[in-house]
Write an enzyme that holds these catalytic residues in place. Structure first.
Site, short mmCIF file in Angstrom:
data_model
loop_
_atom_site.label_atom_id
_atom_site.label_comp_id
_atom_site.label_asym_id
_atom_site.label_seq_id
_atom_site.Cartn_x
_atom_site.Cartn_y
_atom_site.Cartn_z
N SER A 84 -9.46 0.74 3.02
CA SER A 84 -8.66 1.60 2.16
C SER A 84 -7.52 0.88 1.45
O SER A 84 -6.86 1.46 0.60
CB SER A 84 -8.09 2.76 2.99
N LYS B 108 0.85 -1.18 0.00
CA LYS B 108 0.00 0.00 0.00
C LYS B 108 0.89 1.24 0.00
O LYS B 108 1.92 1.28 0.70
CB LYS B 108 -0.86 -0.06 1.26
N SER C 139 -9.67 -1.63 7.10
CA SER C 139 -9.08 -1.42 5.79
C SER C 139 -8.29 -2.59 5.23
O SER C 139 -7.87 -2.56 4.08
CB SER C 139 -8.20 -0.16 5.80
#
Length: 462
Positions: free
Chosen positions: A152, A76, A176
């Protein structure tokens, strides 16, 4: 007991494939598939070639190779990657200087022999559950590109589900890791709060931030988790917890897990497909009880307050000077959060500890609690509203309605992908949360492995 990542490592160790050949195939898949899914925001090809070449050179010298030798992975884009700008999903960060060093968990993956191939799309500053990023475009679900990947950490889950990398790293503040793992049909682990180091990652909410891996099998998830473990003096929450490897334990006989289903709040806010996912998991695990976490709704409310206050405080100064640079889907929430009174956050922290103690009492009788990870399967990109329990709710916030209470109290959770095959979304996965007592990640991963071996949970990467 193995998975795609461990198979690759074994092939590299045996000389069946070189790490460079694995990397070439990985980069080819990324270039072929990512234009459809929009998982990657950067490729680190030069670095990846250096890392793969180093693994191949070590084998040529006859050295013993580390456990993830030659295994490609991505992170990420809130993880620091040396010499790359850490975007954290935000245009406002694009002009920041490059990171001077890798994040702690990136360093540990490198030490384990893994090869970093790139950075992945996410909701800006991790404030969202959909990865519909206005600046870098929405990440799309590999099982149906008209649907969201979740967030996310949407790019992380979708990169694994899309068959581009066997492992990825993400973060989980309110859900997330678990939300995108559920929607994309992969395994994801949110460890106990404080278990894995957060050093070198862009923060969101210090009181709630967790980091963890995604994988296409329970065994690979455990292997990645083992590589990431260990204390870190630079992260106060992670300073004193020694590594406790779980992969060897998964391969050995162990007492049968005591399993219960979380009812009440977690059933009320679950759609039919989510309830069916729990039934599948409960049957395969031999769940022997039904329990309630009566403080779940209050824990979610507390998480909202803490998230708003800490997130708003973190961004307050730049919101004043660079408001137009911020994600339109989250900037007003950050502004509002910066105005939350301190007394509210103090009260929210008291609620958090009370619900934590309530949860501990449940683990006196059970090892693992089952709950759905998302209330529904992946909605179409651009969905604004969901109907749950006869009420119309905002879609982006409500995708975390079942994960938020659990991360608020810091419990370890493994999300395992099921395929309920019901209703109009019968082509889509929906995950279950396998929730353990604090520091008992091994129980969560054992439950995931049992589900996988029974055929009740499986990832189907493309």
């Amino acid at each position: 007991m193995s998975g795609p990542a461990q198979d690759i490592a074994q092939q590299v160790r045996s000389g069946q494939r070189s790490a460079m050949a694995v990397l070439d195939a990985t980069l080819a898949r990324v270039r072929e598939r990512d234009p459809r899914y929009n998982c990657f925001t950067a490729l680190t090809e030069g670095r990846a070639r250096q890392e793969a070449a180093a693994i191949d050179a070590r084998r040529a010298r006859g050295e013993a190779l580390p456990p993830l030798a030659g295994v490609p992975y991505a992170v990420k884009n809130l993880f620091d990657i040396a010499d790359e700008v850490t975007l954290a999903g935000g245009r406002v960060n694009a002009s920041n200087p490059p990171a001077r060093r890798d994040a702690s968990l990136v360093e540990r993956m490198r030490a384990a022999g893994a090869v970093l191939v790139g950075a992945l799309n996410m909701d800006e500053h991790a404030y969202g559950f959909t990865t519909e990023n206005t600046h870098y475009g929405p990440c799309r679900n590999p099982h149906d590109p008209s649907r969201i990947a979740g967030g996310s950490s949407g790019g992380s889950a979708a990169a694994v589900a899309g068959g581009m990398v066997p492992l990825a790293l993400g973060s989980d503040t309110n859900g997330s890791i678990r939300v995108p793992a559920s929607l994309c049909g992969v395994f994801g682990l949110k460890p106990t709060y404080g278990r894995l180091s957060r050093t070198g990652t862009f923060p969101f909410v210090g009181s709630l931030d967790h980091l963890g891996p995604f994988a296409a099998s329970a065994a690979d998830l455990a292997a990645a988790y083992d590589a990431l473990q260990g204390p870190d003096a630079e992260d106060v929450a992670c300073a004193q917890h020694p590594a406790e490897p779980v992969l060897p334990a998964l391969a050995s006989d162990a007492p049968r897990l005591r399993v219960a289903v979380l009812d009440g709040y977690f059933s009320e806010w679950a759609g039919p497909q989510a309830r069916r996912a729990v039934e599948i998991a409960a049957q395969a695990l031999g769940a022997a009880g039904v329990v309630e976490l009566k403080g779940a709704e209050q824990a979610r409310a507390a998480a909202f307050v803490i998230t708003a206050a800490e997130g708003g405080a973190l961004h307050r100064r730049r919101l004043v000077t660079h408001y137009d640079y911020y994600e339109p889907l989250s900037r007003d929430r950050l502004v509002a959060g910066s105005l939350v009174p301190a007394a509210w956050t103090q009260h929210a922290q008291r609620i958090r500890h009370r619900v934590y103690r309530e949860a501990l009492a449940l683990f006196e009788d059970y090892d693992v609690l089952i709950a759905p990870a998302t209330p529904v399967a992946a909605p179409p990109v651009g969905t604004d509203w969901l109907t749950l329990a006869g009420r119309q709710l905002p879609a982006r916030a409500s995708m975390g309605i079942l994960t938020q209470p659990i991360s608020c109290i810091g419990l370890p959770v493994c999300t395992a992908p099921t395929w309920p095959r019901t209703g109009q979304d019968d082509h889509l996965p929906l995950g279950v949360q396998l929730i353990g007592a604090p520091w008992r990640e091994a129980d969560c991963l054992r439950a995931a492995l049992v589900l996988e071996q029974a055929g009740a949970a499986r990832a189907l990467p493309l």
